[in-house]
Scaffold this active site. Structure first.
Site, PDB file in Angstrom:
ATOM      1  N   ASP A 142       0.905  -1.203  -0.102  1.00  0.00           N
ATOM      2  CA  ASP A 142      -0.019   0.234  -0.061  1.00  0.00           C
ATOM      3  C   ASP A 142       0.949   1.273   0.042  1.00  0.00           C
ATOM      4  OD1 ASP A 142      -2.959   0.936   0.508  1.00  0.00           O
ATOM      5  OD2 ASP A 142      -1.815   1.989   2.279  1.00  0.00           O
ATOM      6  N   GLU A 189       1.997  -0.404  -5.128  1.00  0.00           N
ATOM      7  CA  GLU A 189       0.801   0.744  -5.373  1.00  0.00           C
ATOM      8  C   GLU A 189       1.961   2.212  -4.961  1.00  0.00           C
ATOM      9  OE1 GLU A 189      -2.997   2.959  -3.758  1.00  0.00           O
ATOM     10  OE2 GLU A 189      -1.433   2.363  -2.676  1.00  0.00           O
TER      11      GLU A 189
HETATM   12  C1  BGC Z   1      -5.632   2.181  -0.567  1.00  0.00           C
HETATM   13  C2  BGC Z   1      -6.553   2.844  -0.011  1.00  0.00           C
HETATM   14  C3  BGC Z   1      -6.390   3.494   1.173  1.00  0.00           C
HETATM   15  C4  BGC Z   1      -5.130   4.470   1.340  1.00  0.00           C
HETATM   16  C5  BGC Z   1      -4.446   4.459   2.793  1.00  0.00           C
HETATM   17  C6  BGC Z   1      -4.378   3.278  -0.579  1.00  0.00           C
HETATM   18  O1  BGC Z   1      -3.882   3.305  -1.738  1.00  0.00           O
HETATM   19  O2  BGC Z   1      -5.593   1.481  -1.622  1.00  0.00           O
HETATM   20  O3  BGC Z   1      -8.032   2.231  -0.020  1.00  0.00           O
HETATM   21  O4  BGC Z   1      -7.361   4.202   1.766  1.00  0.00           O
HETATM   22  O5  BGC Z   1      -3.980   3.658   0.594  1.00  0.00           O
HETATM   23  O6  BGC Z   1      -4.204   3.240   3.315  1.00  0.00           O
END
Ligand code: BGC
Length: 563
Positions: free
Chosen positions: A218, A278
């Site tokens: 994340d 991500e």
């Molecule tokens: C996740 C989100 C989340 C955020 C904070 C993101 O990129 O995909 O769903 O709210 O990170 O953790």
């Protein structure tokens, strides 16, 4: 022209020991709280997922990615983790987790779990200890605490805004402030602290030892920060070069030291554990760093999410990302929908000028627009054509639960039932908020049956309300219809492995501006007509079509052709 939509030839699938399984995998994202509720509390659970393994196997995916299932106060749908090495009691137990992994592995489906390293929940034992221990303590040094401004420290240390709106700083009882890039309940870790790094290594080992095959990381670009004594203002931050590698808050070069350590750990396993970042960074070159074989190994490419249903945009994105993948040695990734975005069937149903992914404007379209302004059938038609274009590409396809049903975004959810902090924190401030409506609309529990309590999601009500129109998109209804989106996905995923002999495509130039045509190394060709009017159909045997095809290729339709 012959048409053959049956699968006859047996295909060798990668086995569990195959180190390269991830390179061209179809990875299906499960948002556990909204997938299947076996115990009837309105929240999906791990045993619910296990009960649907036959469905996942029949769908033909290679892996599942489980969004967070860890103990959480649900301030951000589980992305506020209170304990990284346990299961939320509403979702199940560690034993349930082990059973689920066994069941998925027995079906030759790999398991990817979500790791949330930028921040914990404010309920995490470490944050509670930091609050109790007071300023200057080792406990506070695991997070980012600062004194405030103003005469008595009553002002936040800077004017930075959280991603969900409002200040990025919250004051605690003794007067210090802590940084939270996201909701108040999500304090950012201090990644300069060795204890934090070691604890995450322990967490990764914990899940890898339980048989997890990979990790989705994340906001991988945010972990490492460099906050000077005098903090820059928001305007000063905005003026800084986010691609320099030395921005104080994001995509700093040193973050890759963290991932090099993670890679060393992953490589102690056989087969090595995989990871996908991500990372919302400013250039494809910066993104490539996360995909390095010395780091996480793969990174999400969200470019298609922001594109119109448009041949030129799609071609440019595919060409650029395949070139990047060649440079890093990783494989490309493709995504249309996930738990953070308006579902792509709905995006493609919006009038073209506004149908461009997560852009402002979608909010009122979904919430306030006359229903007729969203072309529901057209949205699904375009989504089917786009997805079959995507599933033909080399690289990994990340699919989001429900998209295999052609499910639309749920636009109307009463404010009192909404859960997403991006909505709740922004509703009054008008700040950026994922299309203004937040992300609950793509997280509504799946319809498994056409009637009954929560459409078969569970025995009782579901935690987010499902609209009546879910009935027509249910698994039950689509299972029975040979032309359904569900059966189209099943067919494509079964055929897809035949395309994957090499990670390569060759564009075939066409006279029609709205048509994209490419050939894969096995000789199969994928043709998508992005326009409204029918065009000539290239020769070949049709093995898959997203809509009725005669001797021409109708508008908004994709075919796969075998020689
Ligand atoms: C996740 C989100 C989340 C955020 C904070 C993101 O990129 O995909 O769903 O709210 O990170 O953790």
């Amino acid at each position: 022209m012959t048409s053959d939509t049956t699968v006859t030839q047996k295909i060798e699938l990668p086995t569990r020991e195959d180190e390269t399984w991830w390179r061209q995998a179809a990875v299906y994202q499960i948002y556990p709280r909204s997938f299947a509720d076996l115990n009837g509390d309105g929240i999906g659970d791990l045993r619910g997922i296990a009960s649907r393994v036959p469905y996942l196997a029949e769908l033909g995916i290679d892996a599942v990615w489980l969004s967070p299932f860890y103990p959480s106060a649900l301030a951000d749908g589980g992305y506020d983790v209170a304990d990284y090495r346990d299961v939320d009691s509403r979702i199940g137990t560690l034993d349930d987790f082990d059973e689920l992994v066994d069941a998925l592995h027995a079906a030759n489906i790999r398991v990817v779990v979500d790791i949330v390293p930028n921040h914990s929940s404010d309920q995490h034992a470490w944050f509670q200890a930091a609050l109790a221990a007071g300023r200057g303590s080792a406990e506070r040094a695991r997070y980012i605490f600062r004194e405030g401004g103003g005469e008595r420290g009553e002002l936040p240390p800077s004017d930075w805004e959280s991603m969900f709106g409002g200040s990025a700083w919250t004051r605690v009882a003794d007067g210090q402030w802590y940084l939270h890039t996201f909701a108040t309940e999500q304090p950012d870790f201090n990644w300069d602290n060795r204890e934090v790094r070691d604890d995450f290594l322990t967490t990764l080992r914990f899940w890898a030892d339980r048989g997890v095959d990979g990790f989705r990381v994340d906001v991988a670009h945010l972990l490492v920060k460099d906050l000077p004594e005098t903090l820059p203002s928001r305007m000063e931050l905005d003026a800084m070069d986010a691609a320099s590698g030395s921005h104080p808050l994001m995509d700093r070069d040193e973050v890759h030291d963290v991932y090099a350590e993670w890679r060393a750990l992953f490589d102690t396993y056989d087969p090595p554990r995989t990871a996908v970042a991500e990372a919302h960074v400013s250039t494809p070159e910066r993104r490539a760093r996360y995909a390095s074989a010395l780091g996480l190994g793969q990174a999400f490419n969200f470019d298609l999410m922001g594109a119109d249903f448009d041949a030129a945009q799609f071609r440019a994105i595919v060409t650029e990302n395949l070139a990047q993948a060649d440079l890093t040695g990783s494989s490309s990734t493709w995504v249309f929908s996930n738990h953070d975005a308006t579902r792509h069937a709905t995006r493609y149903g919006l009038p073209p000028a506004r149908g461009t992914g997560q852009k402002a404007g979608t909010a009122w379209m979904l919430a306030g627009a006359p229903a007729g302004e969203i072309d529901l059938a057209g949205g699904v038609r375009r989504a089917r054509a786009a997805t079959m274009f995507l599933l033909g590409l080399p690289g990994s396809a990340y699919l989001y639960q429900g998209e295999e049903l052609g499910l639309h975004e749920v636009g109307v959810i009463p404010g009192s039932r909404r859960q997403d902090p991006a909505y709740l924190r922004c509703a009054d401030t008008g700040a950026w908020s994922f299309d203004g409506l937040g992300r609950d609309g793509c997280r509504v529990p799946l319809p498994w049956r056409s009637e009954g309590a929560s459409f078969g999601f569970g025995p009782g009500e579901s935690h987010l309300p499902q609209p009546a129109w879910f009935a027509q998109y249910s698994v039950e209804a689509e299972d029975a219809d040979p032309d359904s989106t569900l059966n189209l996905y099943r067919h494509a995923l079964a055929l897809r492995h035949r395309l994957q002999s090499a990670e390569h495509l060759e564009w075939i130039e066409t006279a029609a501006r709205d048509v994209l045509h490419y050939r894969r190394p096995n000789g199969w060709e994928i043709v998508t007509n992005f326009g409204a009017d029918a065009v000539a159909l290239p020769s070949g045997r049709i093995v898959l079509a997203t809509g009725p095809v005669t001797d021409t290729l109708p508008g908004e339709t994709t075919v796969w052709l075998a020689p």
